[in-house]
Structure formats: C-alpha cells, structure tokens
Design an enzyme around this catalytic site. Sequence first.
Site, PDB file in Angstrom:
ATOM      1  CG  HIS A  22      -1.819   1.138   1.348  1.00 40.56           C
ATOM      2  ND1 HIS A  22      -1.875   1.912   2.477  1.00 40.56           N
ATOM      3  CD2 HIS A  22      -2.694   1.675   0.472  1.00 40.56           C
ATOM      4  CE1 HIS A  22      -2.758   2.871   2.298  1.00 40.56           C
ATOM      5  NE2 HIS A  22      -3.270   2.747   1.085  1.00 40.56           N
ATOM      6  CG  ASP A  30       9.546  11.191 -20.969  1.00 44.94           C
ATOM      7  OD1 ASP A  30      10.737  10.980 -20.646  1.00 44.94           O
ATOM      8  OD2 ASP A  30       9.003  12.301 -20.817  1.00 44.94           O
ATOM      9  CE1 TYR A 124       8.756  19.006 -18.172  1.00 40.05           C
ATOM     10  CE2 TYR A 124       8.354  19.674 -20.443  1.00 40.05           C
ATOM     11  CZ  TYR A 124       9.046  19.822 -19.250  1.00 40.05           C
ATOM     12  OH  TYR A 124      10.008  20.789 -19.143  1.00 40.05           O
ATOM     13  N   GLY A 125       5.985  13.181 -20.493  1.00 43.10           N
ATOM     14  CA  GLY A 125       5.105  12.015 -20.509  1.00 43.10           C
ATOM     15  C   GLY A 125       5.408  11.090 -19.354  1.00 43.10           C
TER      16      GLY A 125
END
Length: 136
Positions: A22, A30, A124-125
């Site tokens: 958890h 990217d 920014y992927g």
Amino acid sequence: MLQGIHPLLSGELLKHLDEMGHSDTVFIVDAHFPAARLAHRLVTVPGATSPAVLEAVRSVLPLDDSPAVDLMTSADGTVLDVQRELLAAARVEEGDARFVDRFDFYDAAENAYVIIRAGETRKYGCVVVRKGLVGH
C-alpha cells in the site's frame, strides 16, 4: 500467455506490481527520463506510449487516496496533451493530481518501487501512481 491480462503487462512487471505494498509508487516515464540511473527495479516497454502503459497498469492496480497521481510540471506550467491522456488513463481529474517540479520528480524516482520506461517520445510524458488497497 494469460487470459484477461493486458498485453503490455509482462510477467516481470506483474510480479513487481503484485509485490508492491500500500502506497508504494510506480513511475511510468518517457524515453527521455534517466530511468536506468535512478531505478532499483526497471521494466521497459519500448514502442508503447506512457498513457498506454498506465492504462495497462491501472487494469490491475487500484490507486491510493488523493493525491494518487503525480505529474511532472511542464517547462511553462501548462498541462500538455500527453498529461491529459495520462490523467484519463489513470481515471482521475486534473484537480486530483499533483504537479511536481522536474528535479523533485527525479529525486522521488530514487525511492520508486518500480520504474517503467515507456517508448514515449513526447516531453513530460511521466507519471507517478501509488498503489491503493486491493478489494476483497
């Protein structure tokens, strides 16, 4: 091959996702991200976009409570198309995500349970998701 398992989820990746506890983090990054340098556990999914990998991961991984998703803040602070696609794949609204400075994102990646490097070439992927509780 297993029935009902998303085809982007390899046995190695499923093993890591299963072993997570958890609130452990999955970084889906990217092709530009320094994953090999930062990862303790690295899985690569070449040829797949970050949103496609996230969609596959979300098919087996519940999200932790808010903020369950972090995105890297773009250079000009705008929300990019790839980030909107990541939010949709995570099934969360923009207001439920946290945007993190690039270098803070890199620092956090050093503590990731697993980093998945996609073949994503858009800037920014990158996204972080936290594992929630699995229902019974």
